[in-house]
Design an enzyme around this catalytic site. Structure first.
Site, PDB file in Angstrom:
ATOM      1  N   HIS A 449       0.843  -1.208   0.000  1.00  0.00           N
ATOM      2  CA  HIS A 449       0.000   0.000   0.000  1.00  0.00           C
ATOM      3  C   HIS A 449       0.878   1.258   0.000  1.00  0.00           C
ATOM      4  O   HIS A 449       0.686   2.170  -0.808  1.00  0.00           O
ATOM      5  CB  HIS A 449      -0.899  -0.051   1.242  1.00  0.00           C
ATOM      6  CG  HIS A 449      -1.697   1.179   1.530  1.00  0.00           C
ATOM      7  ND1 HIS A 449      -3.070   1.189   1.497  1.00  0.00           N
ATOM      8  CD2 HIS A 449      -1.341   2.440   1.887  1.00  0.00           C
ATOM      9  CE1 HIS A 449      -3.512   2.402   1.811  1.00  0.00           C
ATOM     10  NE2 HIS A 449      -2.467   3.177   2.054  1.00  0.00           N
ATOM     11  N   GLU A 450       1.852   1.294   0.906  1.00  0.00           N
ATOM     12  CA  GLU A 450       2.674   2.501   1.041  1.00  0.00           C
ATOM     13  C   GLU A 450       3.668   2.656  -0.108  1.00  0.00           C
ATOM     14  O   GLU A 450       3.782   3.724  -0.701  1.00  0.00           O
ATOM     15  CB  GLU A 450       3.430   2.496   2.383  1.00  0.00           C
ATOM     16  CG  GLU A 450       2.541   2.448   3.616  1.00  0.00           C
ATOM     17  CD  GLU A 450       1.639   3.672   3.782  1.00  0.00           C
ATOM     18  OE1 GLU A 450       1.847   4.686   3.084  1.00  0.00           O
ATOM     19  OE2 GLU A 450       0.707   3.607   4.603  1.00  0.00           O
ATOM     20  N   HIS A 454       0.809   4.249  -2.879  1.00  0.00           N
ATOM     21  CA  HIS A 454       1.053   5.698  -2.892  1.00  0.00           C
ATOM     22  C   HIS A 454       2.281   6.064  -3.725  1.00  0.00           C
ATOM     23  O   HIS A 454       2.399   7.190  -4.201  1.00  0.00           O
ATOM     24  CB  HIS A 454       1.227   6.219  -1.467  1.00  0.00           C
ATOM     25  CG  HIS A 454      -0.011   6.134  -0.629  1.00  0.00           C
ATOM     26  ND1 HIS A 454      -1.249   6.516  -1.097  1.00  0.00           N
ATOM     27  CD2 HIS A 454      -0.204   5.702   0.650  1.00  0.00           C
ATOM     28  CE1 HIS A 454      -2.149   6.330  -0.135  1.00  0.00           C
ATOM     29  NE2 HIS A 454      -1.545   5.839   0.925  1.00  0.00           N
ATOM     30  N   GLU A 507      -6.457   6.596  -0.958  1.00  0.00           N
ATOM     31  CA  GLU A 507      -6.329   5.433  -0.078  1.00  0.00           C
ATOM     32  C   GLU A 507      -6.912   4.193  -0.760  1.00  0.00           C
ATOM     33  O   GLU A 507      -6.382   3.089  -0.640  1.00  0.00           O
ATOM     34  CB  GLU A 507      -7.045   5.681   1.260  1.00  0.00           C
ATOM     35  CG  GLU A 507      -6.407   6.746   2.133  1.00  0.00           C
ATOM     36  CD  GLU A 507      -4.931   6.527   2.408  1.00  0.00           C
ATOM     37  OE1 GLU A 507      -4.484   5.359   2.431  1.00  0.00           O
ATOM     38  OE2 GLU A 507      -4.204   7.523   2.575  1.00  0.00           O
TER      39      GLU A 507
END
Length: 726
Positions: A449-450, A454, A507
């Site tokens: 995810h990070e 992103h 997100e």
């Protein structure tokens, strides 16, 4: 009866963030560096009180004055003597701990107000019987009068954060509307000013609307300062409205932040850290986001530090418009063993990025390999503590210069530990495997995810000189097959364009990347998962996501048809996408629980994850990225709003399911953090017990040195702006 969602339950979980071993291994210089950075973060974090609600700072000071004079144990004797039961006293302690943990009287996760779970007259009696009141009756009476009404008020508008009649916000004066926020954003863009460290105050001047944009800074003079060609402050006419840009928001707090950052400079490990702190200090002194950006550039260059930190007005989740940052500061120590796994993930990033479902032209020209470390948090000041972070949030820096990822290991270790009997909405046969693999699967999801969520995806931009960062004569939109026809222009950013949906949409994109890439065996092997274990990790990661989508309904306000939490809205959207995929991939049914009350059961067919599930996420994720890259606000909003809809007209009655989720919700844990204290030439770590009382003591001892002056400053800041919220 007041709805239980506005109370914090007496049995709420309270966990200590253990950093003792990591701190012990630091050198004396590193300990001093961490100490002074922590002081800067804690003082800056108090700005969140002023960013949350009109009454938060007053309540904070009331509690500090009570507990500085008497510990929770000593005050309990007073409570008993005034006729307060042990349950009621515990409810008061939980409320106080909740206010400290959330830095205000609204939950940091969900933005709902919480009030004390004991009668107002009993709390008033306790305040009046306290030693603090005996010592300063006039001041304490005035303090109680200033906040007691709002402390308990649950009028519709005060139940949650929001803009205008939708809720409470202190990012905007009480007379501001969404139209005012949009106009202010246009003005800021025209002046090339970031909204991150601002608030907006509107007043009427002879029938004409005048706006004050206030910058967070220690300096209160509006003249040009060293390093500025001309002052960004002053009065300007924009679209026939008067705008004034002023310095000095949270001035005494910003002064403290700057002071401690300068002290930390003496213990910096290298030139990048020194320059980083110098720029941060300049940013908080003069209210300059450009200086903070410059500090962030040095921060990115500071690869693999032993003590990692970041501080400033960072996340925009709680600004109803989505542009203003809430203050946060963290200081943490690198966990070397876990960081090695993340470093391996970074090394594989260039192989994994082409696996994502959008064309090559929609990916950044080069992947700027970031630092990705696992950290044990020493200090996290702000309204709440996340499990992972990808920063900085400045688009221009992220696109061309890079970013860093951090996973907060000691937060992960305690935040998601679950007891089997408290596991809701799962089939009995899924519970043991869920408990076994929830932690490891979440670690994989946070990493993906990070770093690749992103950290991926290009934004198409035409700069002020007319130069494009893509070939507009060749790049086609895969959704339409036509040439790309929209992009970001000049100073437009993702946040300024997509405003109210930007946080949750991004997100959602990052969560989808995690789901999609965790299906690759190589990714799972990086984290040490092979064979059947790897399959279980995938299954629980996907099951966790659809369950989280259902749990997300707690954070939806039916009356205003609005979402209060970006991540939970994102997970609900993913649940709807996977339900829509059909073919029995996800099952969601309403049932009756063993207690005879309404319940729900969510299931996932693990045999269809790699086929039906992957295909659904592939299609949706590509749409999200294309709409984001091309600055297609209209298309992005239409898509996201469609899947965010909570209705009773589809195959599933989400309105009724929301009631079931509220009935069976569990309160989020609160964290107790240690303090650091200089003793001679060394720094001591002071730990506290894992309880509401321990959390309270950590805060009363945190600001021990200048408590009275600090409290006076907070009350003065509150009083100055009080007329703006009416």
């Amino acid at each position: 009866m007041v709805d239980s969602q506005y109370y914090l339950p007496n049995e709420i979980g309270v966990a200590s963030l253990d950093c003792s071993e990591a701190f012990r291994l630091l050198s004396p210089q590193e300990k001093m560096y961490a100490h002074y950075l922590s002081r800067a973060a804690w003082y800056g974090g108090l700005a969140v009180l002023l960013q949350t609600s009109p009454e938060s700072a007053d309540i904070f000071v009331l509690l500090q004055r009570i507990f500085r004079k008497q510990t929770p144990a000593q005050l309990e004797q007073v409570a008993t003597a005034t006729g307060i039961s042990s349950e009621e006293y515990q409810a008061f302690l939980v409320y106080a701990a909740g206010l400290y943990a959330n830095m205000g009287n609204y939950k940091s996760f969900g933005d709902t107000k919480f009030i004390p779970n004991l009668p107002k007259d009993k709390l008033k009696a306790l305040v009046k019987a306290s030693q603090a009141f005996q010592d300063q009756p006039t001041e304490m009476e005035a303090l109680w009068d200033s906040c007691s009404c709002l402390l308990y008020s649950l009028e519709d508008r005060q139940k949650q954060l929001g803009l205008g009649d939708k809720g409470i916000t202190t990012y905007f004066s009480g007379n501001c509307s969404l139209e005012d926020a949009e106009l202010a954003q246009k003005f800021l863009d025209s002046k090339k000013l970031s909204a991150y460290n601002t608030r907006l105050f509107k007043r009427d001047n002879g029938g004409k609307a005048c706006y004050e944009v206030r910058l967070a800074s220690a300096e209160q003079k509006d003249c040009a300062v060293e390093g500025e060609c001309e002052s960004c402050c002053g009065s300007f006419n924009f679209e026939d409205k008067e705008f004034t840009v002023k310095r000095g928001d949270y001035a005494p707090l910003m002064e403290k932040v700057s002071h401690y950052l300068k002290k930390a400079q003496a213990y910096a490990a290298n030139e990048n850290q020194r320059k980083m702190l110098e720029e941060y200090s300049r940013s908080f002194t003069f209210g300059s986001v450009d200086a903070h950006k410059e500090g962030s550039r040095y921060w990115i260059k500071d690869k693999g530090p032993i003590v990692e930190s970041y501080i400033g007005f960072i996340e925009s989740y709680r600004d109803p418009f989505g542009s203003r940052g809430e203050f946060e500061g963290f200081i943490a120590v690198v966990n070397k063993a876990m960081s090695e796994r993340f470093a391996n993930l970074v090394s594989s990033a260039e192989v994994l990025l082409p696996e994502l479902p959008w064309p090559r032209e929609f990916e950044k020209d080069t992947f700027l390999k970031p630092d990705f470390t696992s950290l044990d948090v020493l200090t996290f000041a702000g309204s709440g503590i996340p499990a992972g972070i990808n920063i900085p949030n400045y688009d221009d820096i992220r696109q061309s210069e890079g970013f860093k990822n951090v996973s907060l290991g000691n937060v992960l270790a305690v935040a998601y530990a679950t007891q089997k009997e408290k596991l809701t909405f799962l089939a009995e046969e899924d519970k043991d495997v869920f408990i076994k693999w929830k932690g490891p699967s979440f670690e994989v999801q946070v990493g993906l995810h990070e770093l690749l969520g992103h950290g991926s995806g290009k934004l198409f931009v035409q700069d002020d000189l007319g130069k494009f960062n893509f070939d507009q004569s060749k790049v086609t939109n895969p959704e339409t097959g036509e040439l790309v026809s929209s992009w970001y222009r000049g100073s437009e950013t993702w946040d300024s364009k997509f405003s109210t949906i930007a946080s949750s949409y991004e997100e959602c994109r990052a969560e989808c990347v995690g789901l999609y890439l965790c299906l690759i065996k190589h990714v799972l092997s990086i984290f040490g998962h092979e064979g059947q274990d790897a399959e279980d990790v995938v299954y629980i990661n996907w099951l966790s996501m659809v369950r989280a989508g259902l749990l997300g309904l707690e954070f939806y306000t039916a009356d205003s048809k609005s979402w209060r939490q970006a991540h939970m809205q994102a997970r609900f959207v993913i649940l709807r996408v996977l339900l829509e995929a059909g073919e029995g991939l996800v099952g969601l049914e309403e049932v009756t629980g063993e207690d005879g009350e309404p319940d729900a059961r969510i299931t996932l067919d693990r045999s269809k994850i790699h086929t039906v599930g992957k295909s659904a996420i592939h299609r949706f994720l590509c749409k999200l990225q294309v709409l984001k890259a091309t600055a297609d606000v209209e298309g992005g909003r239409a898509l996201y709003d469609l899947y965010s809809t909570v209705d009773d007209g589809s195959a599933h009655n989400f309105v009724r399911l929301r009631e079931t989720v509220l009935l069976r919700k569990e309160a989020r844990k609160m964290f107790v953090q240690a303090n650091t204290r200089v003793s001679g030439d060394s720094v001591e770590l002071v730990d506290y017990e894992s309880s509401a009382a321990g959390l309270i003591r950590s805060f009363t001892e945190r600001f021990h040195d200048d408590a009275e002056q600090l409290e006076a400053d907070l009350l003065e800041l509150c009083k100055r702006d009080a007329p703006c919220w009416c």
